[in-house]
Write a protein that holds these residues in place. Sequence first.
Motif, PDB file in Angstrom:
ATOM      1  N   ALA A   1      23.473  44.654  46.588  1.00 32.80           N
ATOM      2  CA  ALA A   1      24.713  43.892  46.744  1.00 32.80           C
ATOM      3  C   ALA A   1      25.478  43.820  45.428  1.00 32.80           C
ATOM      4  CB  ALA A   1      24.397  42.489  47.255  1.00 32.80           C
ATOM      5  N   LEU A   2      24.770  43.643  44.332  1.00 31.89           N
ATOM      6  CA  LEU A   2      25.411  43.616  43.020  1.00 31.89           C
ATOM      7  C   LEU A   2      26.051  44.969  42.708  1.00 31.89           C
ATOM      8  CD1 LEU A   2      25.970  42.075  40.399  1.00 31.89           C
ATOM      9  CD2 LEU A   2      23.787  42.923  39.557  1.00 31.89           C
ATOM     10  N   ALA A   3      25.369  46.045  43.031  1.00 30.72           N
ATOM     11  CA  ALA A   3      25.937  47.375  42.815  1.00 30.72           C
ATOM     12  C   ALA A   3      27.179  47.579  43.688  1.00 30.72           C
ATOM     13  CB  ALA A   3      24.892  48.445  43.115  1.00 30.72           C
ATOM     14  N   ALA A   4      27.159  47.072  44.909  1.00 32.42           N
ATOM     15  CA  ALA A   4      28.314  47.199  45.800  1.00 32.42           C
ATOM     16  C   ALA A   4      29.502  46.412  45.261  1.00 32.42           C
ATOM     17  CB  ALA A   4      27.950  46.723  47.202  1.00 32.42           C
ATOM     18  N   VAL A   5      29.251  45.230  44.725  1.00 26.55           N
ATOM     19  CA  VAL A   5      30.331  44.422  44.147  1.00 26.55           C
ATOM     20  C   VAL A   5      30.929  45.122  42.934  1.00 26.55           C
ATOM     21  CG1 VAL A   5      30.801  42.270  42.906  1.00 26.55           C
ATOM     22  CG2 VAL A   5      29.517  42.227  45.036  1.00 26.55           C
ATOM     23  N   LEU A   6      30.086  45.665  42.089  1.00 23.96           N
ATOM     24  CA  LEU A   6      30.588  46.376  40.912  1.00 23.96           C
ATOM     25  C   LEU A   6      31.381  47.620  41.301  1.00 23.96           C
ATOM     26  CD1 LEU A   6      27.518  46.083  38.527  1.00 23.96           C
ATOM     27  CD2 LEU A   6      29.711  44.885  38.359  1.00 23.96           C
ATOM     28  N   TYR A   7      30.893  48.368  42.282  1.00 18.85           N
ATOM     29  CA  TYR A   7      31.597  49.571  42.715  1.00 18.85           C
ATOM     30  C   TYR A   7      32.939  49.217  43.340  1.00 18.85           C
ATOM     31  CZ  TYR A   7      32.957  53.690  45.279  1.00 18.85           C
ATOM     32  OH  TYR A   7      33.678  54.726  45.787  1.00 18.85           O
ATOM     33  N   SER A   8      32.974  48.195  44.187  1.00 18.72           N
ATOM     34  CA  SER A   8      34.240  47.835  44.820  1.00 18.72           C
ATOM     35  C   SER A   8      35.243  47.330  43.793  1.00 18.72           C
ATOM     36  CB  SER A   8      34.026  46.800  45.923  1.00 18.72           C
ATOM     37  OG  SER A   8      33.549  45.595  45.367  1.00 18.72           O
ATOM     38  N   GLY A   9      34.783  46.616  42.784  1.00 15.42           N
ATOM     39  CA  GLY A   9      35.682  46.196  41.714  1.00 15.42           C
ATOM     40  C   GLY A   9      36.233  47.373  40.944  1.00 15.42           C
ATOM     41  N   TRP A  10      35.413  48.383  40.730  1.00 13.20           N
ATOM     42  CA  TRP A  10      35.859  49.581  40.021  1.00 13.20           C
ATOM     43  C   TRP A  10      36.814  50.395  40.897  1.00 13.20           C
ATOM     44  CZ3 TRP A  10      34.856  54.790  41.147  1.00 13.20           C
ATOM     45  CH2 TRP A  10      35.286  55.682  40.177  1.00 13.20           C
ATOM     46  N   ALA A  11      36.527  50.506  42.178  1.00 12.33           N
ATOM     47  CA  ALA A  11      37.345  51.314  43.071  1.00 12.33           C
ATOM     48  C   ALA A  11      38.710  50.679  43.321  1.00 12.33           C
ATOM     49  CB  ALA A  11      36.618  51.528  44.397  1.00 12.33           C
ATOM     50  N   LEU A  12      38.806  49.368  43.297  1.00 10.38           N
ATOM     51  CA  LEU A  12      40.056  48.680  43.589  1.00 10.38           C
ATOM     52  C   LEU A  12      40.829  48.284  42.341  1.00 10.38           C
ATOM     53  CD1 LEU A  12      38.854  46.402  46.508  1.00 10.38           C
ATOM     54  CD2 LEU A  12      40.192  48.504  46.643  1.00 10.38           C
ATOM     55  N   ARG A  13      40.430  48.805  41.190  1.00  9.04           N
ATOM     56  CA  ARG A  13      41.097  48.417  39.958  1.00  9.04           C
ATOM     57  C   ARG A  13      42.558  48.867  39.969  1.00  9.04           C
ATOM     58  NH1 ARG A  13      38.620  53.114  39.167  1.00  9.04           N
ATOM     59  NH2 ARG A  13      39.578  54.693  37.851  1.00  9.04           N
ATOM     60  N   THR A  14      43.373  48.203  39.207  1.00  9.55           N
ATOM     61  CA  THR A  14      44.781  48.548  39.110  1.00  9.55           C
ATOM     62  C   THR A  14      44.933  49.723  38.155  1.00  9.55           C
ATOM     63  OG1 THR A  14      45.345  46.226  39.433  1.00  9.55           O
ATOM     64  CG2 THR A  14      47.052  47.651  38.540  1.00  9.55           C
ATOM     65  N   ARG A  15      45.589  50.727  38.640  1.00  4.83           N
ATOM     66  CA  ARG A  15      45.803  51.899  37.804  1.00  4.83           C
ATOM     67  C   ARG A  15      47.128  51.760  37.072  1.00  4.83           C
ATOM     68  NH1 ARG A  15      42.612  53.178  41.867  1.00  4.83           N
ATOM     69  NH2 ARG A  15      40.945  54.659  41.579  1.00  4.83           N
ATOM     70  N   LYS A  16      47.169  52.222  35.855  1.00  4.15           N
ATOM     71  CA  LYS A  16      48.327  52.020  35.002  1.00  4.15           C
ATOM     72  C   LYS A  16      49.385  53.115  35.155  1.00  4.15           C
ATOM     73  CE  LYS A  16      46.134  48.967  31.980  1.00  4.15           C
ATOM     74  NZ  LYS A  16      45.648  48.032  32.949  1.00  4.15           N
ATOM     75  N   THR A  17      49.043  54.271  35.731  1.00  7.68           N
ATOM     76  CA  THR A  17      49.957  55.410  35.715  1.00  7.68           C
ATOM     77  C   THR A  17      51.135  55.236  36.662  1.00  7.68           C
ATOM     78  OG1 THR A  17      48.575  56.541  37.312  1.00  7.68           O
ATOM     79  CG2 THR A  17      48.194  57.031  34.986  1.00  7.68           C
ATOM     80  N   GLY A  18      50.915  54.798  37.871  1.00  4.38           N
ATOM     81  CA  GLY A  18      52.009  54.643  38.820  1.00  4.38           C
ATOM     82  C   GLY A  18      52.333  55.935  39.538  1.00  4.38           C
ATOM     83  N   ASP A  19      53.457  55.930  40.239  1.00  2.00           N
ATOM     84  CA  ASP A  19      53.837  57.063  41.075  1.00  2.00           C
ATOM     85  C   ASP A  19      54.968  57.886  40.483  1.00  2.00           C
ATOM     86  OD1 ASP A  19      51.985  56.386  42.977  1.00  2.00           O
ATOM     87  OD2 ASP A  19      53.367  55.112  44.085  1.00  2.00           O
TER      88      ASP A  19
END
Length: 56
Positions: A14-32
């Motif tokens: 569960a801890l690994a899943a929380v860390l992965y989801s936080g990493w996957a949903l992070r805000t990216r700085k580059t934009g479109d």
Amino acid sequence: MGVLLWLLIPVLAALAAVLYSGWALRTRKTGDVAELAGYARFREAMERAHSDSDAA
């Protein structure tokens, strides 16, 4: 002690899943911006190709 070890496995998962989801949903700085510029170039190229075929 064995029971605690078996309980530790789902807790770590569960801890690994929380860390992965936080990493996957992070805000990216580059934009479109680059993607939109590429799409604009694509549209211009398609319009030129379309107008060239109309002239023939």
